[in-house]
Design a protein around this motif. Structure first.
Motif, PDB file in Angstrom:
ATOM      1  N   GLN A   1       0.832  -1.211   0.000  1.00 53.32           N
ATOM      2  CA  GLN A   1       0.000   0.000   0.000  1.00 53.32           C
ATOM      3  C   GLN A   1       0.862   1.255   0.000  1.00 53.32           C
ATOM      4  O   GLN A   1       0.562   2.231  -0.698  1.00 53.32           O
ATOM      5  CB  GLN A   1      -0.930  -0.021   1.226  1.00 53.32           C
ATOM      6  CG  GLN A   1      -1.998  -1.105   1.155  1.00 53.32           C
ATOM      7  CD  GLN A   1      -2.739  -1.294   2.475  1.00 53.32           C
ATOM      8  OE1 GLN A   1      -2.320  -0.773   3.511  1.00 53.32           O
ATOM      9  NE2 GLN A   1      -3.827  -2.049   2.440  1.00 53.32           N
TER      10      GLN A   1
ATOM     11  N   PRO B   1      -1.770  -1.501  -6.549  1.00 53.43           N
ATOM     12  CA  PRO B   1      -3.232  -1.607  -6.418  1.00 53.43           C
ATOM     13  C   PRO B   1      -3.753  -3.040  -6.353  1.00 53.43           C
ATOM     14  O   PRO B   1      -3.114  -3.977  -6.833  1.00 53.43           O
ATOM     15  CB  PRO B   1      -3.721  -0.927  -7.698  1.00 53.43           C
ATOM     16  CG  PRO B   1      -2.660  -1.273  -8.706  1.00 53.43           C
ATOM     17  CD  PRO B   1      -1.354  -1.275  -7.942  1.00 53.43           C
ATOM     18  N   ASN B   2      -4.944  -3.168  -5.762  1.00 53.92           N
ATOM     19  CA  ASN B   2      -5.707  -4.424  -5.804  1.00 53.92           C
ATOM     20  C   ASN B   2      -4.911  -5.589  -5.225  1.00 53.92           C
ATOM     21  O   ASN B   2      -4.705  -6.612  -5.869  1.00 53.92           O
ATOM     22  CB  ASN B   2      -6.140  -4.744  -7.251  1.00 53.92           C
ATOM     23  CG  ASN B   2      -7.150  -5.876  -7.314  1.00 53.92           C
ATOM     24  OD1 ASN B   2      -7.809  -6.193  -6.327  1.00 53.92           O
ATOM     25  ND2 ASN B   2      -7.271  -6.494  -8.478  1.00 53.92           N
TER      26      ASN B   2
ATOM     27  N   ASP C   1      -3.033 -12.462  -1.978  1.00 52.17           N
ATOM     28  CA  ASP C   1      -2.232 -12.205  -3.180  1.00 52.17           C
ATOM     29  C   ASP C   1      -0.739 -12.155  -2.885  1.00 52.17           C
ATOM     30  O   ASP C   1       0.061 -11.795  -3.759  1.00 52.17           O
ATOM     31  CB  ASP C   1      -2.652 -10.874  -3.818  1.00 52.17           C
ATOM     32  CG  ASP C   1      -4.093 -10.885  -4.294  1.00 52.17           C
ATOM     33  OD1 ASP C   1      -4.490 -11.887  -4.913  1.00 52.17           O
ATOM     34  OD2 ASP C   1      -4.818  -9.907  -4.032  1.00 52.17           O
TER      35      ASP C   1
ATOM     36  N   PRO D   1      -2.709  -0.499 -12.950  1.00 47.90           N
ATOM     37  CA  PRO D   1      -3.805  -1.150 -12.218  1.00 47.90           C
ATOM     38  C   PRO D   1      -4.636  -2.089 -13.080  1.00 47.90           C
ATOM     39  O   PRO D   1      -5.332  -2.962 -12.549  1.00 47.90           O
ATOM     40  CB  PRO D   1      -4.641   0.037 -11.725  1.00 47.90           C
ATOM     41  CG  PRO D   1      -4.320   1.149 -12.672  1.00 47.90           C
ATOM     42  CD  PRO D   1      -2.889   0.963 -13.042  1.00 47.90           C
ATOM     43  N   ASP D   2      -4.574  -1.914 -14.413  1.00 49.58           N
ATOM     44  CA  ASP D   2      -5.366  -2.742 -15.316  1.00 49.58           C
ATOM     45  C   ASP D   2      -4.602  -3.953 -15.840  1.00 49.58           C
ATOM     46  O   ASP D   2      -5.142  -4.740 -16.623  1.00 49.58           O
ATOM     47  CB  ASP D   2      -5.837  -1.895 -16.506  1.00 49.58           C
ATOM     48  CG  ASP D   2      -4.674  -1.262 -17.258  1.00 49.58           C
ATOM     49  OD1 ASP D   2      -3.685  -0.858 -16.600  1.00 49.58           O
ATOM     50  OD2 ASP D   2      -4.734  -1.161 -18.492  1.00 49.58           O
TER      51      ASP D   2
ATOM     52  N   SER E   1      -0.804  -8.317  -8.269  1.00 45.51           N
ATOM     53  CA  SER E   1      -1.616  -7.094  -8.244  1.00 45.51           C
ATOM     54  C   SER E   1      -2.265  -6.846  -9.597  1.00 45.51           C
ATOM     55  O   SER E   1      -1.986  -7.530 -10.582  1.00 45.51           O
ATOM     56  CB  SER E   1      -0.745  -5.891  -7.860  1.00 45.51           C
ATOM     57  OG  SER E   1       0.189  -5.597  -8.882  1.00 45.51           O
ATOM     58  N   GLY E   2      -3.144  -5.816  -9.614  1.00 40.97           N
ATOM     59  CA  GLY E   2      -3.811  -5.436 -10.855  1.00 40.97           C
ATOM     60  C   GLY E   2      -4.989  -6.336 -11.164  1.00 40.97           C
ATOM     61  O   GLY E   2      -5.593  -6.959 -10.292  1.00 40.97           O
ATOM     62  N   ARG E   3      -5.299  -6.428 -12.439  1.00 38.92           N
ATOM     63  CA  ARG E   3      -6.451  -7.215 -12.881  1.00 38.92           C
ATOM     64  C   ARG E   3      -6.109  -8.699 -12.880  1.00 38.92           C
ATOM     65  O   ARG E   3      -5.064  -9.109 -13.392  1.00 38.92           O
ATOM     66  CB  ARG E   3      -6.856  -6.762 -14.283  1.00 38.92           C
ATOM     67  CG  ARG E   3      -8.148  -7.374 -14.769  1.00 38.92           C
ATOM     68  CD  ARG E   3      -8.602  -6.752 -16.074  1.00 38.92           C
ATOM     69  NE  ARG E   3      -9.810  -7.399 -16.561  1.00 38.92           N
ATOM     70  CZ  ARG E   3     -10.441  -7.033 -17.668  1.00 38.92           C
ATOM     71  NH1 ARG E   3      -9.974  -6.023 -18.402  1.00 38.92           N
ATOM     72  NH2 ARG E   3     -11.525  -7.676 -18.048  1.00 38.92           N
ATOM     73  N   LYS E   4      -7.006  -9.534 -12.347  1.00 39.56           N
ATOM     74  CA  LYS E   4      -6.691 -10.944 -12.163  1.00 39.56           C
ATOM     75  C   LYS E   4      -7.690 -11.905 -12.807  1.00 39.56           C
ATOM     76  O   LYS E   4      -7.439 -13.114 -12.819  1.00 39.56           O
ATOM     77  CB  LYS E   4      -6.591 -11.261 -10.667  1.00 39.56           C
ATOM     78  CG  LYS E   4      -5.587 -10.406  -9.899  1.00 39.56           C
ATOM     79  CD  LYS E   4      -5.465 -10.880  -8.474  1.00 39.56           C
ATOM     80  CE  LYS E   4      -4.498 -10.010  -7.678  1.00 39.56           C
ATOM     81  NZ  LYS E   4      -5.080  -8.727  -7.287  1.00 39.56           N
ATOM     82  N   ASP E   5      -8.802 -11.406 -13.334  1.00 35.36           N
ATOM     83  CA  ASP E   5      -9.835 -12.318 -13.825  1.00 35.36           C
ATOM     84  C   ASP E   5      -9.343 -13.205 -14.967  1.00 35.36           C
ATOM     85  O   ASP E   5      -9.823 -14.331 -15.131  1.00 35.36           O
ATOM     86  CB  ASP E   5     -11.083 -11.536 -14.261  1.00 35.36           C
ATOM     87  CG  ASP E   5     -10.764 -10.421 -15.247  1.00 35.36           C
ATOM     88  OD1 ASP E   5      -9.787  -9.683 -14.995  1.00 35.36           O
ATOM     89  OD2 ASP E   5     -11.483 -10.286 -16.250  1.00 35.36           O
TER      90      ASP E   5
END
Length: 492
Positions: free
Chosen positions: A174, A179-180, A185, A316-317, A343-347
């Motif tokens: 942080q 991010p995320n 994680d 972040p994406d 971190s970031g997008r994980k889907d």
């Protein structure tokens, strides 16, 4: 003697012992015999035959009779290769997966140094980033807390690590604006090295490509290769503070590329990447939908008032994996505690993350006593800050080594902004250097100084070497005086 028959028997003998051409060259160097790459290549291709001296050397290394090697009827020698009943023993060779795996930071030059030490020779070691032998001590508070918790660390932890350690790492993430990130994680490891291996093994199929810097920390290339992938090296530009060459990265992206690796701060160059460089790497990863792996183990060893920026904070994406640990920033390399942050997008990477979980579970967990002090180390007094300011050891040693190297005729070096490495360049024309590993061996044997040649970091030209400037200035001064004297007469 038939050249073709000699070549056939030479190759069959090499195959029997699992030797490559480079192995013959290294063994010749160790024996003080002049044997170049072109000579061995011509022998293997059947274009030329060796002189008597070289023939004797080859027959000894390959454990065959010279007469048989040159086409005669004598049989290959057998050396301790039979059991008590005289039956030939089954031979076990290393896996073919290791054929193209190199880790010369602890390679043939280090082997020679160890041999010399065993013979009683004192070696001045400037080759490995291990703080403890140079008087950098673990903070007392960290040692105290580990001792207090040892009785509670007898069992396995969760595979990812202790909750307290991962929570502290999450809070550190942080602070770095990554991010995320949830506690789930974060994975602890027996140093970052173990986690790099897990990440490459979980990701790569045969032929998949990973973009890795040149020069690099060679474990990245070794782990990608061992996993069946292909390490594609993009160039870092010495003329531009050793920043990544962005156009070279773009040129080398293919439909097999899965990820970009950055090492920031960089080992071996000491470079620190600015925001604008990181943003452009993010754009390339975004355009081609690539994973970002960022090795940031030296993120707290930054000098000159500069700021370290985690590339994950700019993406972040994108799915990013950020690596760090306590080995360097807290001077506890032997405790073996590192971590990675997803971190970031994980889907779109759920299946990959399942692979990470599987491999993490297979090793049960990382070193639990070392995990127990992560919270203390990250939250307490940061002793490393005293080293990297004017008057501090690392800062002053950097200042000295940078000037001393550039004062040697034929040597130039870019000033490092972080870590504790410098990657000087040699004037190839002045010194006639064609083989940088030979240069390192010659320096070792002549001046008893151990360095790592540039090829050990997948640098393609034989004109660089890495120095670790952890020793005190008086030791570095002795080393630079010896290096300067060596280069005053050296010519390969």
């Amino acid at each position: 003697m038939s050249r073709e028959q000699f070549a056939d028997r030479l190759k069959s003998s090499m195959d029997r012992l699992g030797l490559k051409q480079v192995d013959l060259i290294r063994k010749a160097q160790e024996s003080g015999i002049k044997l170049g790459k072109s000579h061995v290549s011509q022998y293997v291709s059947g274009k030329t035959l060796p002189r008597e001296e070289i023939l004797r050397f080859l027959s000894e290394i390959l454990q065959v009779d010279p007469e048989w090697l040159t086409g005669g009827e004598a049989i290959p020698k057998r050396t301790e290769n039979t059991d008590a009943g005289g039956k030939e023993m089954r031979e076990f060779k290393k896996s073919s997966k290791l054929n193209h795996v190199l880790y010369d930071v602890r390679g043939p030059v280090v082997d020679e140094a160890e041999r010399m030490e065993e013979a009683g020779t004192h070696i001045l070691k400037l080759n490995i980033g291990n703080p403890a032998p140079f008087g950098f001590r673990t903070p007392d508070e960290v040692i105290y807390d580990m001792r207090r918790q040892l009785a509670e660390c007898e069992g396995y932890s969760a595979a990812r690590g202790l909750f307290s350690a991962r929570k502290a790492i999450m809070q550190y993430a942080q602070l770095k604006k990554i991010p995320n990130v949830a506690v789930e994680d974060i994975y602890t490891g027996n140093g970052v090295s173990e986690l790099i291996n897990i990440c490459m093994s979980a990701l790569l199929d045969d032929g998949d490509e990973v973009l890795i810097p040149s020069p690099d920390y060679p474990l990245w290339t070794a782990c990608a290769t061992l996993a069946g992938g292909k390490a594609v090296h993009y160039v870092c530009d010495e003329q531009s503070e050793w920043y990544p060459d962005l156009e070279d990265i773009r040129r080398k992206v293919t439909d097999r590329t899965k990820a970009i690796v950055i090492i920031n701060p960089n080992n071996p160059t000491g470079a620190l990447y600015p925001r604008e460089i990181l943003e452009q790497i993010v754009e390339i990863a975004r355009e081609h939908q690539l994973i970002l792996f960022s090795d940031e183990i030296y993120d707290r060893l930054v000098m000159d008032g500069e700021e370290h920026i985690s590339i994950a904070s700019l993406a972040p994406d994108l799915f990013c994996v950020t690596f760090s640990g306590l080995s360097k920033s807290h001077m506890i390399a032997g405790f073996r505690i590192g971590w990675m942050i997803l971190s970031g997008r994980k889907d779109h990477v759920r299946d990959y993350m399942e692979g990470l979980n599987m491999l993490s579970n297979m090793r049960l967990c990382s070193n639990v006593p070392a995990q127990s002090i992560v919270q203390t180390a990250l939250g307490g007094h940061q002793s490393v800050n005293d080293y990297i300011i004017p008057g501090g050891r690392i800062y002053e040693q950097r200042e000295y080594i940078y000037k001393a190297l550039n004062d040697i005729p034929g040597v130039t070096a870019v000033k490092p902004k972080a870590a504790f490495y410098i990657f000087p360049k040699l004037d190839r024309e002045k010194f006639g250097i064609k083989d940088d590993e030979k240069f390192a061996l010659d320096l070792l044997r002549d001046k008893k100084i151990l360095i790592v040649h540039g090829g050990g970091f997948n640098w393609q030209q034989p004109d660089h070497f890495r120095i670790v400037y952890l020793p005190r200035i008086e030791v570095l001064r002795e080393a630079m005086e010896k290096l300067g004297d060596f280069l005053s007469y050296y010519h390969q």
